[in-house]
Design a protein around this motif. Structure first.
Motif, PDB file in Angstrom:
ATOM      1  N   THR A   5       3.836  36.697 -41.496  1.00  0.00           N
ATOM      2  CA  THR A   5       5.010  36.834 -42.339  1.00  0.00           C
ATOM      3  C   THR A   5       5.403  35.437 -42.788  1.00  0.00           C
ATOM      4  O   THR A   5       5.109  34.450 -42.117  1.00  0.00           O
ATOM      5  CB  THR A   5       6.215  37.482 -41.617  1.00  0.00           C
ATOM      6  N   GLN A   6       6.030  35.377 -43.923  1.00  0.00           N
ATOM      7  CA  GLN A   6       6.531  34.109 -44.458  1.00  0.00           C
ATOM      8  C   GLN A   6       8.010  34.300 -44.760  1.00  0.00           C
ATOM      9  O   GLN A   6       8.384  35.256 -45.426  1.00  0.00           O
ATOM     10  CB  GLN A   6       5.772  33.744 -45.730  1.00  0.00           C
ATOM     11  N   LYS A   7       8.853  33.412 -44.245  1.00  0.00           N
ATOM     12  CA  LYS A   7      10.293  33.521 -44.449  1.00  0.00           C
ATOM     13  C   LYS A   7      10.841  32.204 -44.978  1.00  0.00           C
ATOM     14  O   LYS A   7      10.313  31.146 -44.673  1.00  0.00           O
ATOM     15  CB  LYS A   7      11.000  33.839 -43.126  1.00  0.00           C
ATOM     16  N   MET A   8      11.899  32.310 -45.748  1.00  0.00           N
ATOM     17  CA  MET A   8      12.653  31.124 -46.165  1.00  0.00           C
ATOM     18  C   MET A   8      13.888  31.062 -45.276  1.00  0.00           C
ATOM     19  O   MET A   8      14.659  32.012 -45.222  1.00  0.00           O
ATOM     20  CB  MET A   8      13.086  31.240 -47.631  1.00  0.00           C
ATOM     21  N   LEU A   9      14.056  29.963 -44.565  1.00  0.00           N
ATOM     22  CA  LEU A   9      15.206  29.778 -43.690  1.00  0.00           C
ATOM     23  C   LEU A   9      15.856  28.441 -44.004  1.00  0.00           C
ATOM     24  O   LEU A   9      15.326  27.399 -43.647  1.00  0.00           O
ATOM     25  CB  LEU A   9      14.780  29.820 -42.215  1.00  0.00           C
ATOM     26  N   GLY A  10      16.985  28.468 -44.693  1.00  0.00           N
ATOM     27  CA  GLY A  10      17.704  27.237 -44.992  1.00  0.00           C
ATOM     28  C   GLY A  10      16.880  26.205 -45.739  1.00  0.00           C
ATOM     29  O   GLY A  10      16.917  25.035 -45.415  1.00  0.00           O
ATOM     30  N   LYS A  12      13.691  25.932 -45.688  1.00  0.00           N
ATOM     31  CA  LYS A  12      12.420  25.715 -45.003  1.00  0.00           C
ATOM     32  C   LYS A  12      11.567  26.967 -45.135  1.00  0.00           C
ATOM     33  O   LYS A  12      12.077  28.075 -45.187  1.00  0.00           O
ATOM     34  CB  LYS A  12      12.649  25.420 -43.519  1.00  0.00           C
ATOM     35  N   ILE A  13      10.279  26.773 -45.180  1.00  0.00           N
ATOM     36  CA  ILE A  13       9.334  27.891 -45.187  1.00  0.00           C
ATOM     37  C   ILE A  13       8.792  28.011 -43.770  1.00  0.00           C
ATOM     38  O   ILE A  13       8.322  27.031 -43.191  1.00  0.00           O
ATOM     39  CB  ILE A  13       8.183  27.640 -46.168  1.00  0.00           C
ATOM     40  N   VAL A  14       8.873  29.203 -43.202  1.00  0.00           N
ATOM     41  CA  VAL A  14       8.351  29.435 -41.862  1.00  0.00           C
ATOM     42  C   VAL A  14       7.273  30.513 -41.961  1.00  0.00           C
ATOM     43  O   VAL A  14       7.527  31.608 -42.453  1.00  0.00           O
ATOM     44  CB  VAL A  14       9.469  29.869 -40.890  1.00  0.00           C
ATOM     45  N   GLU A  33       6.511  25.516 -39.470  1.00  0.00           N
ATOM     46  CA  GLU A  33       7.692  25.286 -40.303  1.00  0.00           C
ATOM     47  C   GLU A  33       7.397  24.145 -41.271  1.00  0.00           C
ATOM     48  O   GLU A  33       6.981  23.066 -40.872  1.00  0.00           O
ATOM     49  CB  GLU A  33       8.881  24.903 -39.415  1.00  0.00           C
ATOM     50  N   THR A  35       8.775  21.884 -44.793  1.00  0.00           N
ATOM     51  CA  THR A  35       9.891  21.508 -45.655  1.00  0.00           C
ATOM     52  C   THR A  35       9.337  20.825 -46.897  1.00  0.00           C
ATOM     53  O   THR A  35       8.226  20.304 -46.896  1.00  0.00           O
ATOM     54  CB  THR A  35      10.872  20.550 -44.949  1.00  0.00           C
TER      55      THR A  35
END
Length: 94
Positions: A5-10, A12-14, A33, A35
């Motif tokens: 899975t790929q998520k955008m958190l603040g 940042k790409i995780v 993670e 940036t």
């Protein structure tokens, strides 16, 4: 078998890798993670690998290398090493 899975958190790409245990469950095997980094001396956009984690039971099996490979080959990111690295992290960049 594994899933990503790929998520955008603040900002940042995780990228998270989940591993099928064969017991009808998925466990998080690790994550990377990234940036954004916009250096003036780079001709292309670059992501910096700020943090990589691999669950202890999956260490030494190529999970970290796979996460970097997925980020570069499949997702098309150009990745640079962070200035701060653990000894294990340095081995991934050699």
């Amino acid at each position: 078998m594994f899933w990503l899975t790929q998520k955008m958190l603040g900002g940042k790409i995780v990228i998270i890798i989940y591993v099928d245990t064969g017991k009808e469950e998925l466990i998080q095997g690790g994550f990377l993670e990234l940036t954004n980094y916009y250096p003036t001396d780079y001709p292309i956009p670059v992501k910096v690998a700020k943090l990589i984690y691999v669950a202890e039971e999956f260490r030494g099996r190529g999970v970290a290398k796979s996460l970097y490979g997925i980020a570069m080959s499949i997702l098309g990111f150009n990745i640079a090493a962070d200035d701060l690295q653990t000894p294990g992290g340095r081995r991934n960049w050699q």
